[in-house]
Design an enzyme around this catalytic site. Structure first.
Site, PDB file in Angstrom:
ATOM      1  N   ARG A   1      -2.092  -6.163  -8.066  1.00  0.00           N
ATOM      2  CA  ARG A   1      -0.956  -7.062  -7.846  1.00  0.00           C
ATOM      3  C   ARG A   1      -0.946  -8.130  -8.955  1.00  0.00           C
ATOM      4  O   ARG A   1      -0.430  -7.905 -10.024  1.00  0.00           O
ATOM      5  CB  ARG A   1      -1.065  -7.709  -6.459  1.00  0.00           C
ATOM      6  CG  ARG A   1      -0.875  -6.709  -5.328  1.00  0.00           C
ATOM      7  CD  ARG A   1      -1.355  -7.239  -4.024  1.00  0.00           C
ATOM      8  NE  ARG A   1      -2.773  -7.562  -4.079  1.00  0.00           N
ATOM      9  CZ  ARG A   1      -3.499  -7.968  -3.076  1.00  0.00           C
ATOM     10  NH1 ARG A   1      -2.962  -8.164  -1.913  1.00  0.00           N
ATOM     11  NH2 ARG A   1      -4.781  -8.205  -3.223  1.00  0.00           N
TER      12      ARG A   1
ATOM     13  N   SER B   1      -3.004  -7.567   3.149  1.00  0.00           N
ATOM     14  CA  SER B   1      -3.288  -7.418   4.580  1.00  0.00           C
ATOM     15  C   SER B   1      -3.683  -8.770   5.179  1.00  0.00           C
ATOM     16  O   SER B   1      -3.333  -9.072   6.326  1.00  0.00           O
ATOM     17  CB  SER B   1      -4.414  -6.403   4.796  1.00  0.00           C
ATOM     18  OG  SER B   1      -4.031  -5.154   4.294  1.00  0.00           O
TER      19      SER B   1
ATOM     20  N   HIS C   1       0.847  -1.203   0.000  1.00  0.00           N
ATOM     21  CA  HIS C   1       0.000   0.000   0.000  1.00  0.00           C
ATOM     22  C   HIS C   1       0.881   1.251   0.000  1.00  0.00           C
ATOM     23  O   HIS C   1       0.641   2.198  -0.745  1.00  0.00           O
ATOM     24  CB  HIS C   1      -0.861   0.068   1.280  1.00  0.00           C
ATOM     25  CG  HIS C   1      -1.956  -0.949   1.379  1.00  0.00           C
ATOM     26  ND1 HIS C   1      -2.161  -1.707   2.510  1.00  0.00           N
ATOM     27  CD2 HIS C   1      -2.947  -1.283   0.516  1.00  0.00           C
ATOM     28  CE1 HIS C   1      -3.221  -2.484   2.332  1.00  0.00           C
ATOM     29  NE2 HIS C   1      -3.716  -2.253   1.132  1.00  0.00           N
TER      30      HIS C   1
ATOM     31  N   LYS D   1     -15.247  -8.231   4.252  1.00  0.00           N
ATOM     32  CA  LYS D   1     -14.161  -8.533   5.192  1.00  0.00           C
ATOM     33  C   LYS D   1     -14.511  -8.060   6.597  1.00  0.00           C
ATOM     34  O   LYS D   1     -15.095  -6.989   6.758  1.00  0.00           O
ATOM     35  CB  LYS D   1     -12.870  -7.801   4.760  1.00  0.00           C
ATOM     36  CG  LYS D   1     -12.285  -8.256   3.436  1.00  0.00           C
ATOM     37  CD  LYS D   1     -11.041  -7.415   3.141  1.00  0.00           C
ATOM     38  CE  LYS D   1     -10.450  -7.699   1.775  1.00  0.00           C
ATOM     39  NZ  LYS D   1      -9.442  -6.679   1.403  1.00  0.00           N
TER      40      LYS D   1
HETATM   41  O1  PNS Z   1      -8.626  -2.728   0.337  1.00  0.00           O
HETATM   42  P1  PNS Z   1      -9.895  -3.376  -0.160  1.00  0.00           P
HETATM   43  O2  PNS Z   1     -10.537  -4.183   0.950  1.00  0.00           O
HETATM   44  O3  PNS Z   1      -9.672  -4.190  -1.392  1.00  0.00           O
HETATM   45  O4  PNS Z   1     -10.858  -2.158  -0.530  1.00  0.00           O
HETATM   46  C1  PNS Z   1     -12.149  -2.382  -1.062  1.00  0.00           C
HETATM   47  C2  PNS Z   1     -13.020  -1.141  -0.883  1.00  0.00           C
HETATM   48  C3  PNS Z   1     -13.109  -0.795   0.593  1.00  0.00           C
HETATM   49  C4  PNS Z   1     -12.402   0.029  -1.642  1.00  0.00           C
HETATM   50  C5  PNS Z   1     -14.429  -1.477  -1.460  1.00  0.00           C
HETATM   51  O5  PNS Z   1     -14.970  -2.562  -0.775  1.00  0.00           O
HETATM   52  C6  PNS Z   1     -15.373  -0.277  -1.348  1.00  0.00           C
HETATM   53  O6  PNS Z   1     -15.295   0.632  -2.169  1.00  0.00           O
HETATM   54  N1  PNS Z   1     -16.249  -0.283  -0.318  1.00  0.00           N
HETATM   55  C7  PNS Z   1     -17.212   0.794  -0.079  1.00  0.00           C
HETATM   56  C8  PNS Z   1     -18.575   0.452  -0.729  1.00  0.00           C
HETATM   57  C9  PNS Z   1     -18.479   0.604  -2.232  1.00  0.00           C
HETATM   58  O7  PNS Z   1     -18.406   1.703  -2.748  1.00  0.00           O
HETATM   59  N2  PNS Z   1     -18.395  -0.551  -2.931  1.00  0.00           N
HETATM   60  C10 PNS Z   1     -18.159  -0.585  -4.377  1.00  0.00           C
HETATM   61  C11 PNS Z   1     -19.405  -0.363  -5.187  1.00  0.00           C
HETATM   62  S1  PNS Z   1     -19.677  -1.767  -6.154  1.00  0.00           S
END
Ligand code: PNS
Length: 157
Positions: free
Chosen positions: A90, A128, A17, A41
């Site tokens: 990745r 993570s 990150h 998660k």
């Molecule tokens: O680091 P991550 O867990 O891969 O991040 C994923 C994240 C948090 C960016 C994604 O789950 C997210 O955007 N969550 C907020 C709700 C949302 O906007 N979802 C996407 C719309 S389909």
């Protein structure tokens, strides 16, 4: 002024990150790291613990700040007035999931771009989740996270 955000769950921030944040800080005038909830998660650290860890790791980057977001990421992007959302990619396994989210976000708001930065090879398998598993079994964390994050992980397990 070009402003970008880097959304993610950052539970916890890894060196992968951090590499993406550092590279992004060179490309944009201002970068906001936004801690969002990933509905798939269950987090180990609460948002405030995650914010503190990120702030500690990015203290050398003067144009980067951290916020705790809520709701949809695209709505946060609109609220913060960013022109782009940056995600690190990745392996190819990330690609399908990222395209799905990026396309949904594009349909919700076409003026905000999602851009991808390719992970450096040394971080291409750092996540993570892997880090938490290594911490759970008291493995060596120095390749994956900062000393500060490693200490916080040790406190948790
Ligand atoms: O680091 P991550 O867990 O891969 O991040 C994923 C994240 C948090 C960016 C994604 O789950 C997210 O955007 N969550 C907020 C709700 C949302 O906007 N979802 C996407 C719309 S389909």
């Amino acid at each position: 002024m070009r402003k970008a955000m880097i959304p993610g769950s950052f539970d916890p921030i890894t060196k992968g990150h951090l590499d993406v944040i550092e590279r992004c800080s060179q490309l944009f005038d201002e970068v906001i790291v936004v801690i969002m909830e990933n509905a798939h998660k269950k987090a180990l650290f609460d948002e405030h613990e995650r914010k503190e860890m990120i702030e500690h790791d990015i203290s050398h980057l003067s144009n980067v700040r951290v916020e705790i977001g809520s709701g949809l990421t695209i709505e946060m992007a609109k609220k913060l007035g960013v022109c782009a959302m940056i995600r690190g990619i990745r392996a190819t396994s990330d690609y399908e999931y990222e395209v799905q989210i990026a396309t949904a976000n594009m349909m919700l708001e076409k003026k905000i771009e999602t851009m991808f930065l390719l992970s450096k090879p040394e971080y291409s398998f750092v996540s993570s989740s892997t880090v938490k598993e290594i911490a759970m079994f008291h493995g060596e964390l120095s390749h994956f996270v900062s000393d500060n994050v490693a200490a916080k992980l040790k406190e948790k397990y």
